[in-house]
Design a protein around this motif. Structure first.
Motif, mmCIF file in Angstrom:
data_model
loop_
_atom_site.group_PDB
_atom_site.id
_atom_site.type_symbol
_atom_site.label_atom_id
_atom_site.label_comp_id
_atom_site.label_asym_id
_atom_site.label_seq_id
_atom_site.Cartn_x
_atom_site.Cartn_y
_atom_site.Cartn_z
ATOM 1 N N LEU A 60 7.765 -3.106 -9.852
ATOM 2 C CA LEU A 60 6.310 -3.114 -9.780
ATOM 3 C C LEU A 60 5.752 -4.081 -10.813
ATOM 4 O O LEU A 60 6.065 -4.007 -12.003
ATOM 5 C CB LEU A 60 5.798 -1.688 -10.045
ATOM 6 N N ARG A 135 -3.656 -5.701 -11.624
ATOM 7 C CA ARG A 135 -2.338 -5.074 -11.501
ATOM 8 C C ARG A 135 -2.434 -3.618 -11.956
ATOM 9 O O ARG A 135 -3.318 -3.271 -12.737
ATOM 10 C CB ARG A 135 -1.336 -5.783 -12.412
ATOM 11 N N SER A 383 -0.031 4.266 -3.924
ATOM 12 C CA SER A 383 -0.711 2.968 -3.998
ATOM 13 C C SER A 383 0.159 1.768 -3.665
ATOM 14 O O SER A 383 -0.333 0.771 -3.170
ATOM 15 C CB SER A 383 -1.275 2.745 -5.392
ATOM 16 N N SER A 384 1.431 1.821 -4.022
ATOM 17 C CA SER A 384 2.250 0.654 -3.730
ATOM 18 C C SER A 384 3.576 1.097 -3.141
ATOM 19 O O SER A 384 4.099 2.160 -3.481
ATOM 20 C CB SER A 384 2.503 -0.160 -5.002
ATOM 21 N N THR A 385 4.115 0.263 -2.257
ATOM 22 C CA THR A 385 5.399 0.606 -1.646
ATOM 23 C C THR A 385 6.518 0.517 -2.679
ATOM 24 O O THR A 385 7.505 1.237 -2.586
ATOM 25 C CB THR A 385 5.726 -0.333 -0.465
ATOM 26 N N GLU A 386 6.347 -0.338 -3.701
ATOM 27 C CA GLU A 386 7.362 -0.423 -4.754
ATOM 28 C C GLU A 386 7.506 0.934 -5.436
ATOM 29 O O GLU A 386 8.615 1.410 -5.702
ATOM 30 C CB GLU A 386 6.987 -1.465 -5.815
#
Ligand SMILES: Nc1ncnc2c1ncn2[C@@H]1O[C@H](COP(=O)(O)OP(=O)(O)O)[C@@H](O)[C@H]1O
Ligand SMILES: [Mg+2]
Lengths: 401, 254
Positions: A60, A135, A383-386
């Protein structure tokens, strides 16, 4: 008096089993612990265990802020963050002082008072008007040591139209013991968005208490996830107060305790204003002799007309020795509202399991497929696929799927 | 290929299979007919390894392997396939991931590498077009939201993917309209070969007009009470089952 309260004094008494809020999560064991107040100073990489990375989600692309045993680690952190964001540890603040907050807790408790009294440090995070932070900010708390205690508190203010994603990740080395008592207060301004992921991945034997208290103004959005990957004794408390029209609150969680782990999620959603929605989904699988608690309160106050509130807690008790106590508590004082809720405790679907096995998928892989499906609705809104991939891979690794 | 000898099974205190014998040779297709509640689905489930049924006596041998000694997943890897009477919906598990896991489970059992993505997709395309499900499986969860006919076609699709040695079809015709019945039968017939055997369980003769059996057996009260050629199915259609029914209470110690 106890070993613990001799060292950590407070005006409020520690909760007992007589209190409904602590009935299924007694803290007697904690009170017999020889926990020390950590006064260590920052050590940077030299003091960092080899078994862990300072950045818990390597894939991330994020700003990293690191604390060890409650103490800020400047050399491991990426500060300052981009323009329009003040992200400063209390210990590094000039006379301006931390953000002012007007959050009102439903109840003042011993655990919060301890944090106020013994706090080592914390982060003041201020996102200015219309600033969309480029970020995510990952706050990593490490507990490393015998009988150590950390008392962080973070303040997050997202001004009107701002956007922020914060990940609060706590880890502990396997040798560790003690207490983590973390507070977070957040205020989400009009039309602002806050995404918050809280991940507990603590080895050792740490009493983990965390409490997030979040106030939402008009048309703001909150997306919150609470994942417990590993933790000997964990109590997550989340309070959300919607005090402007048109807010949206999504808060989901997952827990898959093993052995004799204890996991407690207490949530409160307080709707005080009209035209708001909230959606809560907590899913858990109880293995071994683990114990769990889910308590979800939803208040719909008289002025909160046209509220749409959804709550679901679904549990699978995978082994005979495990147990979970789940309880929804809805208090609705407005008439024009839609509220749906359901709390269930069940087993793995044996028909589905047999179906998978009858195609040549072995029991372990079949269960892994069912678990992944079970968690999909919680993970898909991260929030993020990572981050969701990292969380799933930690569960997978831990459970040996 | 398959030898079932004196198979007895119960669920709870209830005896369901009461000494069932059946032999199926490679390439043969056996139809099992019988009234509702006679034990047809139980036989299918016991062969596939459902452990809610307790086998109390008898043996099942598949090419020298003691089938009853294996877990359901290992039976599948040895080539047993059951097309369910009521296929299960599994929300959140995608059809393709499911089939990939199944195929790779079997391949690892045979000492083979996991299938290549390209080969897998080609196989999916081939097998799904066989039952006219092409393009309809991707992005959907296993059987979730499928119509009755789609579920049955999905069973045959899975059979085609896994290429079993012994396929047991449990009332694959029930709930199908005539077009779907034609599609399913076409799929089954395409799979027939001298190395693959079938046990086709059905309540009605109409399926056997499309899938022509080598033998027909009548199961009643947990036993095979009559066996014959394909003409037996017609006779059953005409006369019903009553003339064959065993008394349902146990008369052996009378
Ligand atoms: N899980 C179960 N528990 C109790 N009884 C069962 C169970 N499964 C099947 N049975 C009973 O066993 C008998 C045979 O059922 P089944 O094998 O489904 O028959 P068929 O497929 O021939 O209609 C029926 O009387 C049915 O009620
Ligand atoms: Mg049946």
């Amino acid at each position: 008096m106890s070993v613990f309260t001799d060292k950590f004094s407070a005006t409020l008494p520690p909760p007992t089993r007589k209190s409904e809020r602590w009935k299924y999560s007694p803290i007697a064991k904690l009170l017999n612990h020889e926990i020390e107040i950590s006064k260590a100073s920052a050590q940077g990489l030299n003091g960092w265990p080899e078994s862990l990375m300072p950045n818990p989600v390597l894939n991330l692309d994020a700003y990293l802020v690191v604390f060890k045993n409650g103490v800020f680690e400047p050399t491991l952190s990426d500060l300052p963050v981009s323009d329009g964001v003040d992200c400063i540890p209390f210990s590094k603040m000039d006379q301006s002082g931390p953000l002012e907050f007007s959050n009102v807790y439903h109840q003042k408790e011993w655990i919060g008072e301890l944090n106020d009294t013994y706090r080592q440090d914390g982060l003041s995070l201020h996102v200015h008007r219309n600033v969309k932070v480029d970020r995510p900010i990952v706050i990593h708390h490490l507990t490393d040591g015998i009988n150590v205690a950390s008392f962080p508190k973070h303040l997050i203010k997202v001004e009107e139209g701002g956007e922020l994603n914060v990940v609060i990740w706590s880890s502990a080395t396997d040798r560790s013991s003690g207490m983590y008592n973390g507070l977070l207060e957040a205020s989400i301004g009009p039309n602002a968005i806050l995404s918050l992921e809280k991940v507990c991945n603590e080895g050792g034997k740490v009493f983990h208490f965390s409490h997030e208290h979040i106030v939402q103004e008009r048309d703001s959005k909150l997306k919150m996830h609470t994942f417990t990957i590993k933790g000997d004794w964990v109590r997550n408390e989340l309070e959300i107060i919607s005090r402007g029209k048109g807010t949206d609150s999504v808060f989901n969680g997952a827990y898959l305790p093993l052995g004799t782990e204890h996991i407690d999620n207490h949530t409160t959603m307080d709707h005080t204003s009209s035209d708001c929605t909230s959606s809560e989904l907590y899913r858990g699988i109880m293995y071994g002799h683990s114990t769990g608690v889910f308590n979800g309160k939803v208040f719909v106050r008289p002025d909160a007309q046209k509220t749409n509130a959804f709550q679901q807690n679904t549990n699978i008790v995978a082994d005979r020795g495990a147990a979970i106590n789940t309880k929804p508590e809805l208090e609705i004082y407005a008439d024009d509202v839609k509220c749906a809720h359901g709390c269930t405790v069940g087993q793995f679907d044996l028909d589905a399991l047999f179906y998978l096995k009858s195609r040549g998928i072995d029991e372990k892989a079949a269960k892994a497929l069912l678990v992944e499906a079970f968690l999909a609705d919680v993970l898909s809104s991260v929030s993020s696929t990572e981050l969701s991939a990292e969380i799933m891979s930690l569960y997978t690794e831990r459970h040996g799927w | 290929m398959l030898k079932i000898n004196n198979l007895c099974a119960k669920v709870g205190d209830k005896d369901i299979l009461k000494g069932l014998n059946l032999e199926v040779k490679p390439g043969e297709l056996h139809a099992i007919m019988g009234p509702n509640g006679s034990g047809k689905s139980t036989l299918a489930a016991v062969l596939a390894g459902r452990d809610s049924f307790e086998v109390t006596d008898g043996s099942v041998d598949l090419d020298g392997i003691d089938l009853l000694d294996l877990e359901a997943s290992d039976r599948a890897r040895e080539g047993v396939f059951l097309a369910f009477q009521y296929p299960i919906e599994i929300p959140g598990v995608s059809n393709l991931n499911f089939m990939k896991a199944a195929l790779n489970g079997k391949r690892s059992h045979q000492g083979l590498e996991p299938i290549k993505a390209k080969d897998f997709l080609a196989k999916v395309k081939e097998c799904s077009s066989l039952v006219e499900l092409d393009g309809q499986l991707r992005d959907r969860s296993v059987n979730e939201g499928f119509s009755g006919g789609e579920k049955k076609r999905n069973e045959i699709f899975q059979m085609a993917m896994l290429e079993p040695k012994l396929a047991i079809l449990d009332e694959t015709d029930s709930g199908l309209d005539i077009d779907a019945l034609r599609v399913v039968s076409k799929g089954v017939n395409a799979m027939r070969s001298s190395e693959r055997s079938f046990i086709v369980i059905t309540h009605y003769q109409r399926l056997l007009e499309h899938i022509v059996p080598d033998f027909v057996h009548v199961l009643s009260n947990g036993k095979i009470v009559k066996s014959g050629g394909k003409e037996l199915a017609l006779e059953l259609e005409e006369k019903g089952y009553d003339w064959l029914k065993e008394p349902s209470h146990d008369t052996s110690n009378a």
